[in-house]
Design a protein around this motif. Structure first.
Motif, PDB file in Angstrom:
ATOM      1  N   ARG A 130       0.842  -1.087  -0.583  1.00  0.00           N
ATOM      2  CA  ARG A 130       0.046  -0.048   0.355  1.00  0.00           C
ATOM      3  C   ARG A 130       0.654   1.309   0.018  1.00  0.00           C
ATOM      4  O   ARG A 130       2.366   1.139   0.392  1.00  0.00           O
ATOM      5  N   ILE A 131       0.602   1.994  -0.904  1.00  0.00           N
ATOM      6  CA  ILE A 131       1.069   3.538  -0.459  1.00  0.00           C
ATOM      7  C   ILE A 131       0.906   4.108   0.661  1.00  0.00           C
ATOM      8  O   ILE A 131      -0.745   4.259   0.906  1.00  0.00           O
ATOM      9  N   ALA A 132       2.424   4.273   1.520  1.00  0.00           N
ATOM     10  CA  ALA A 132       2.048   5.430   2.746  1.00  0.00           C
ATOM     11  C   ALA A 132       3.177   5.148   3.249  1.00  0.00           C
ATOM     12  O   ALA A 132       4.364   5.266   2.752  1.00  0.00           O
ATOM     13  N   CYS A 133       3.327   6.261   3.573  1.00  0.00           N
ATOM     14  CA  CYS A 133       4.493   7.710   3.850  1.00  0.00           C
ATOM     15  C   CYS A 133       5.220   7.624   5.330  1.00  0.00           C
ATOM     16  O   CYS A 133       3.417   7.328   5.897  1.00  0.00           O
ATOM     17  N   GLN A 134       6.379   7.655   5.718  1.00  0.00           N
ATOM     18  CA  GLN A 134       6.496   7.525   7.586  1.00  0.00           C
ATOM     19  C   GLN A 134       6.212   8.604   7.936  1.00  0.00           C
ATOM     20  O   GLN A 134       5.954   8.781   9.202  1.00  0.00           O
ATOM     21  N   THR A 135       6.100  10.247   6.988  1.00  0.00           N
ATOM     22  CA  THR A 135       5.627  10.979   8.077  1.00  0.00           C
ATOM     23  C   THR A 135       4.695  11.931   7.620  1.00  0.00           C
ATOM     24  O   THR A 135       4.321  11.575   7.030  1.00  0.00           O
ATOM     25  N   GLU A 136       4.125  12.805   8.472  1.00  0.00           N
ATOM     26  CA  GLU A 136       2.693  13.249   8.208  1.00  0.00           C
ATOM     27  C   GLU A 136       2.895  14.540   7.025  1.00  0.00           C
ATOM     28  O   GLU A 136       1.820  14.388   6.892  1.00  0.00           O
TER      29      GLU A 136
ATOM     30  N   GLU B 194      -6.661   6.449   7.768  1.00  0.00           N
ATOM     31  CA  GLU B 194      -7.436   5.767   7.623  1.00  0.00           C
ATOM     32  C   GLU B 194      -7.961   6.161   6.550  1.00  0.00           C
ATOM     33  O   GLU B 194      -7.814   4.598   5.567  1.00  0.00           O
ATOM     34  N   ASP B 195      -7.199   7.053   5.473  1.00  0.00           N
ATOM     35  CA  ASP B 195      -7.473   7.111   3.723  1.00  0.00           C
ATOM     36  C   ASP B 195      -6.106   6.011   3.573  1.00  0.00           C
ATOM     37  O   ASP B 195      -6.682   5.557   1.827  1.00  0.00           O
ATOM     38  N   SER B 196      -5.258   5.763   4.122  1.00  0.00           N
ATOM     39  CA  SER B 196      -4.348   5.062   3.816  1.00  0.00           C
ATOM     40  C   SER B 196      -4.688   3.300   3.486  1.00  0.00           C
ATOM     41  O   SER B 196      -3.684   2.371   2.969  1.00  0.00           O
ATOM     42  N   GLN B 197      -5.387   3.100   4.221  1.00  0.00           N
ATOM     43  CA  GLN B 197      -5.324   1.403   4.584  1.00  0.00           C
ATOM     44  C   GLN B 197      -6.048   0.938   3.372  1.00  0.00           C
ATOM     45  O   GLN B 197      -6.633   1.308   2.912  1.00  0.00           O
ATOM     46  N   ILE B 198      -5.242  -0.517   4.154  1.00  0.00           N
ATOM     47  CA  ILE B 198      -6.449  -1.395   2.492  1.00  0.00           C
ATOM     48  C   ILE B 198      -7.866  -1.234   2.785  1.00  0.00           C
ATOM     49  O   ILE B 198      -8.337  -1.386   4.745  1.00  0.00           O
TER      50      ILE B 198
END
Length: 223
Positions: A86-92, A116-120
């Motif tokens: 999944r696309i997700a960055c470590q920083t805010e 929440e919007d980055s979750q599967i």
């Protein structure tokens, strides 16, 4: 009548011989589900833009998500490793993202890993110790340890499902092929923004980087 051996032939492979039957050894096979995340199922704020995306939403809700849920269940039943990307960055603020995700336009993505919007999507949630890799790149191999993970588990063949066919699916498939993995892309478990783009990209990658199949074909590939 659908036949994966002759479907999606590009100019390059229009006259090529039919590929041999595929046999999957579960202990050497992984299912990779790419980027089916909440953000992509959210309605657009602009009414006209939201209308433009309705065919994609329909394909996702009526075809891709239900079929992928069945594909995951099939893999679990046959002890095929299920892996998610999944696309997700470590920083805010997303300062760790790749350049492609910082550019303005459709590919501008700011998806902090815990938001929440980055979750599967919940219908496809990982269970137990199934692996999820986080990426800020199109390819699931480029910015993650997935390559090493697959090698460590003795994986030779990778079944791919997810979105978008012409972007993260295509990029990941090409990377896997370059690393000498055998790749199967499941047509009815993938989507692009339009069906035309989806089908065109499958034609481009089929036969050279992967074999394009449908979910129903997999049952015949388990010895």
């Amino acid at each position: 009548m659908w036949n994966w051996k002759t479907a999606y032939r590009s100019f390059y492979y229009a006259t090529a011989e039919e590929p041999e039957d595929i046999q999957l050894k579960p202990q050497q096979t992984a299912l990779l589900v790419i980027d089916i995340q909440n953000t992509y199922l959210e309605a657009k704020e602009d009414t006209q833009e939201n209308q433009r995306w309705q065919p994609f939403f329909k394909r996702m809700n009526n075809t891709v998500i239900p079929n992928t849920a069945e594909l995951i269940a099939f893999a679990r039943q046959h002890n095929i490793e299920v892996i998610f990307a999944r696309i997700a960055c470590q920083t805010e603020d997303g300062r760790d993202r790749s350049l492609s995700q910082k550019k303005p336009g459709f590919n501008y993505l700011l998806l902090p890993k815990d938001r929440e919007d980055s979750q599967i999507v919940s219908a496809l949630s990982p269970i137990d110790d199934e692996i999820t890799v986080l990426k800020t790149t199109d390819s699931a191999l480029t910015g993650t340890n997935l390559r090493l993970t697959l090698h460590n588990m003795g994986i030779k063949k990778v079944i791919v499902a997810g979105i978008f066919t012409d972007q993260c699916i295509s990029s990941t498939v090409r990377s896997l092929a370059d690393e000498s993995f055998d790749v199967l892309v499941v047509d009815d478990c993938c989507a692009a923004a339009t069906d035309e783009i989806h089908q065109r990209e499958l034609e481009i990658i089929n036969m050279i980087y992967c074999h394009v199949i449908r979910k129903a074909d997999l049952e015949k590939m388990i010895p």
